[in-house]
Design a protein around this motif. Structure first.
Motif, PDB file in Angstrom:
ATOM      1  N   ARG A 124       0.829  -1.202   0.000  1.00 27.82           N
ATOM      2  CA  ARG A 124       0.000   0.000   0.000  1.00 27.82           C
ATOM      3  C   ARG A 124       0.863   1.252   0.000  1.00 27.82           C
ATOM      4  O   ARG A 124       2.065   1.210   0.244  1.00 27.82           O
ATOM      5  N   ASP A 125       0.211   2.367  -0.273  1.00 26.40           N
ATOM      6  CA  ASP A 125       0.860   3.661  -0.250  1.00 26.40           C
ATOM      7  C   ASP A 125       1.037   4.116   1.201  1.00 26.40           C
ATOM      8  O   ASP A 125       0.242   3.782   2.077  1.00 26.40           O
ATOM      9  N   THR A 126       2.076   4.906   1.438  1.00 22.91           N
ATOM     10  CA  THR A 126       2.349   5.381   2.789  1.00 22.91           C
ATOM     11  C   THR A 126       1.200   6.211   3.340  1.00 22.91           C
ATOM     12  O   THR A 126       0.866   6.128   4.535  1.00 22.91           O
ATOM     13  N   ARG A 127       0.556   7.000   2.498  1.00 28.61           N
ATOM     14  CA  ARG A 127      -0.574   7.813   2.957  1.00 28.61           C
ATOM     15  C   ARG A 127      -1.755   6.942   3.359  1.00 28.61           C
ATOM     16  O   ARG A 127      -2.468   7.273   4.309  1.00 28.61           O
ATOM     17  N   SER A 128      -1.966   5.852   2.661  1.00 28.91           N
ATOM     18  CA  SER A 128      -3.034   4.934   3.065  1.00 28.91           C
ATOM     19  C   SER A 128      -2.720   4.298   4.405  1.00 28.91           C
ATOM     20  O   SER A 128      -3.614   4.065   5.230  1.00 28.91           O
ATOM     21  N   ALA A 129      -1.450   4.001   4.635  1.00 32.20           N
ATOM     22  CA  ALA A 129      -1.062   3.420   5.922  1.00 32.20           C
ATOM     23  C   ALA A 129      -1.276   4.396   7.062  1.00 32.20           C
ATOM     24  O   ALA A 129      -1.716   4.014   8.155  1.00 32.20           O
ATOM     25  N   MET A 130      -0.972   5.684   6.826  1.00 34.81           N
ATOM     26  CA  MET A 130      -1.155   6.689   7.874  1.00 34.81           C
ATOM     27  C   MET A 130      -2.625   6.866   8.225  1.00 34.81           C
ATOM     28  O   MET A 130      -2.964   7.156   9.383  1.00 34.81           O
ATOM     29  N   CYS A 131      -3.499   6.674   7.257  1.00 35.54           N
ATOM     30  CA  CYS A 131      -4.943   6.803   7.499  1.00 35.54           C
ATOM     31  C   CYS A 131      -5.580   5.499   7.971  1.00 35.54           C
ATOM     32  O   CYS A 131      -6.783   5.472   8.267  1.00 35.54           O
ATOM     33  N   GLY A 132      -4.790   4.433   8.008  1.00 34.25           N
ATOM     34  CA  GLY A 132      -5.327   3.154   8.463  1.00 34.25           C
ATOM     35  C   GLY A 132      -6.101   2.405   7.401  1.00 34.25           C
ATOM     36  O   GLY A 132      -6.859   1.481   7.740  1.00 34.25           O
ATOM     37  N   PHE A 133      -5.917   2.761   6.129  1.00 41.98           N
ATOM     38  CA  PHE A 133      -6.627   2.081   5.054  1.00 41.98           C
ATOM     39  C   PHE A 133      -5.864   0.830   4.612  1.00 41.98           C
ATOM     40  O   PHE A 133      -4.668   0.688   4.848  1.00 41.98           O
ATOM     41  N   LEU A 134      -6.575  -0.056   3.923  1.00 42.81           N
ATOM     42  CA  LEU A 134      -5.988  -1.259   3.326  1.00 42.81           C
ATOM     43  C   LEU A 134      -5.173  -2.066   4.339  1.00 42.81           C
ATOM     44  O   LEU A 134      -4.041  -2.482   4.071  1.00 42.81           O
ATOM     45  N   SER A 135      -5.751  -2.300   5.468  1.00 42.25           N
ATOM     46  CA  SER A 135      -5.080  -3.100   6.488  1.00 42.25           C
ATOM     47  C   SER A 135      -5.850  -4.394   6.706  1.00 42.25           C
ATOM     48  O   SER A 135      -7.057  -4.375   6.938  1.00 42.25           O
ATOM     49  N   GLY A 136      -5.133  -5.516   6.638  1.00 37.55           N
ATOM     50  CA  GLY A 136      -5.765  -6.794   6.904  1.00 37.55           C
ATOM     51  C   GLY A 136      -5.519  -7.296   8.316  1.00 37.55           C
ATOM     52  O   GLY A 136      -5.705  -8.481   8.588  1.00 37.55           O
ATOM     53  N   LYS A 137      -5.089  -6.401   9.182  1.00 35.09           N
ATOM     54  CA  LYS A 137      -4.717  -6.808  10.537  1.00 35.09           C
ATOM     55  C   LYS A 137      -5.918  -7.357  11.313  1.00 35.09           C
ATOM     56  O   LYS A 137      -5.811  -8.363  12.022  1.00 35.09           O
ATOM     57  N   LYS A 138      -7.068  -6.693  11.210  1.00 34.18           N
ATOM     58  CA  LYS A 138      -8.242  -7.161  11.952  1.00 34.18           C
ATOM     59  C   LYS A 138      -8.660  -8.558  11.506  1.00 34.18           C
ATOM     60  O   LYS A 138      -8.973  -9.416  12.334  1.00 34.18           O
ATOM     61  N   ILE A 139      -8.678  -8.784  10.213  1.00 29.90           N
ATOM     62  CA  ILE A 139      -9.039 -10.107   9.703  1.00 29.90           C
ATOM     63  C   ILE A 139      -8.009 -11.143  10.141  1.00 29.90           C
ATOM     64  O   ILE A 139      -8.355 -12.270  10.532  1.00 29.90           O
ATOM     65  N   ALA A 140      -6.725 -10.773  10.077  1.00 27.01           N
ATOM     66  CA  ALA A 140      -5.672 -11.705  10.482  1.00 27.01           C
ATOM     67  C   ALA A 140      -5.787 -12.047  11.960  1.00 27.01           C
ATOM     68  O   ALA A 140      -5.633 -13.218  12.363  1.00 27.01           O
ATOM     69  N   ASP A 141      -6.074 -11.052  12.789  1.00 28.96           N
ATOM     70  CA  ASP A 141      -6.234 -11.317  14.224  1.00 28.96           C
ATOM     71  C   ASP A 141      -7.467 -12.180  14.491  1.00 28.96           C
ATOM     72  O   ASP A 141      -7.459 -13.029  15.385  1.00 28.96           O
ATOM     73  N   THR A 142      -8.505 -11.975  13.718  1.00 28.90           N
ATOM     74  CA  THR A 142      -9.722 -12.785  13.895  1.00 28.90           C
ATOM     75  C   THR A 142      -9.468 -14.246  13.554  1.00 28.90           C
ATOM     76  O   THR A 142      -9.945 -15.146  14.259  1.00 28.90           O
ATOM     77  N   LEU A 143      -8.705 -14.476  12.480  1.00 31.73           N
ATOM     78  CA  LEU A 143      -8.427 -15.846  12.049  1.00 31.73           C
ATOM     79  C   LEU A 143      -7.214 -16.448  12.752  1.00 31.73           C
ATOM     80  O   LEU A 143      -6.950 -17.649  12.580  1.00 31.73           O
ATOM     81  N   GLY A 144      -6.478 -15.642  13.484  1.00 31.29           N
ATOM     82  CA  GLY A 144      -5.279 -16.143  14.155  1.00 31.29           C
ATOM     83  C   GLY A 144      -4.140 -16.437  13.194  1.00 31.29           C
ATOM     84  O   GLY A 144      -3.372 -17.375  13.411  1.00 31.29           O
TER      85      GLY A 144
END
Length: 327
Positions: A124-144
């Motif tokens: 992803r683009d750095t600006r998207s990361a700063m805004c919290g966009f395009l993150s699969g962290k929640k899904i990854a944490d849900t699935l372990g």
């Protein structure tokens, strides 16, 4: 009131000594076009055996190198398959352990669970990361499962940062998941190697799954299987037909291909030199004692002992003289 014969502002006629030209002729020249021919329907695109020499250069553990070669080994081939528009919203397998798709597919919990995805890798683009966009962290944490992100300021940063880091992340996850497998699924000597179904599987995605993430997967194929940019793109298109590389991304991958070739040449030369040094005769490793200067004088230049009678007779009646004496 302006003169009617005055040339319109912004045209090429205002430039002194310039010839009337099209307005687009004043910009910088575009990069050369890289044509990627389509793959015929009955033709298979085959990847050669993996040769992860570049990634191995940063690995000191021999067991890790062996595991990595086992996971990525074998010859993979794909055929042109039927493609429908709906497939662009889903992820597709590129290799048995590597998948490519859009952000929407990274949120499909049912599909991720069914396919056994063990890691989500977002590009992803750095600006998207700063805004919290395009993150699969929640899904990854849900699935372990594991999650990683590569943030770049632009496509140009992919070649120096994104491509090599993505390769290290993917290979590191695969080796880590493989080492925790039960002994019953451990490494065997079968050729081609059989990769256990419970081994790691990485889904690489971006917003569309057609540009940056696809370029990262193409760069992975180029680094691990020594294919050129044309073969890498053709291999991807047979699995995900909707990938869209403009000339900028194609030339970026072409430059990365040249970097990989140069580094392989350097590593090959270093390996050849090390083997040559190790094969030198042991006699050359022995230190040669250098004769001291007094020994040399004693052996070669000691003229004090004249045992030859002829030498004594020759110098017996000579008087002393001083050379270069001026009277």
């Amino acid at each position: 009131m302006s003169d009617q014969n005055e040339p319109a502002k912004g045209t090429a006629s205002q430039v002194a000594g310039a010839v009337q030209a099209h307005e687009y002729s004043w910009r910088a020249p575009s990069p050369p076009h890289i044509h990627v021919p389509p793959v015929p329907e009955k033709t298979a695109v085959v990847l050669p055996a993996s040769n992860p020499t570049i990634d191995e250069a940063d690995i000191d553990d021999e067991e890790t190198v062996k595991v990595l070669r086992h996971i990525t080994g074998g010859k993979f081939e794909v055929h042109v398959s039927d493609w429908t528009y709906e497939y662009r919203r889903k992820f597709q397998p590129i290799l048995p352990f590597l998948y490519l798709g859009p952000f929407t597919s990274a949120k499909d919990v049912a599909a991720l669970t069914k396919e056994g995805i063990t890691m989500l890798l977002v590009i992803r683009d750095t600006r998207s990361a700063m805004c919290g966009f395009l993150s699969g962290k929640k899904i990854a944490d849900t699935l372990g499962i594991h999650h990683a992100a590569i943030d770049v300021d632009g496509n140009a940063q992919l070649i120096s940062y994104g491509f090599p880091k993505a390769t290290r992340i993917i290979n590191g996850h695969l080796v880590m998941k493989y080492k925790v497998l039960p002994q019953s699924q451990a490494m065997s000597d079968e050729h081609p190697p059989i990769i256990p179904q419970t081994c790691g599987k990485v889904l690489v995605f971006c917003e569309s799954g057609n540009e940056r993430s696809a370029a990262v997967v193409a760069a992975y194929l180029m680094a691990m299987y020594e294919v050129n940019v044309i073969t890498a793109i053709q291999y991807l298109q047979t699995q995900r037909f909707c990938i869209a590389f403009d000339d900028g991304l194609k030339n970026l991958l072409l430059n990365y291909q040249q970097i990989l070739e140069a580094r392989r040449g350097v590593l090959g030369a270093q390996r050849t030199n090390s083997q040559t040094v190790s094969q030198l005769p042991t006699v050359l490793s022995k230190a040669v004692t250098k004769r001291r200067i007094d020994d040399v004088d004693k052996e070669d230049y000691d003229m004090s002992g004249m045992d030859d009678p002829d030498d004594v007779a020759r110098f017996e009646n000579r008087g002393s003289f001083a050379p270069f004496h001026n009277e």
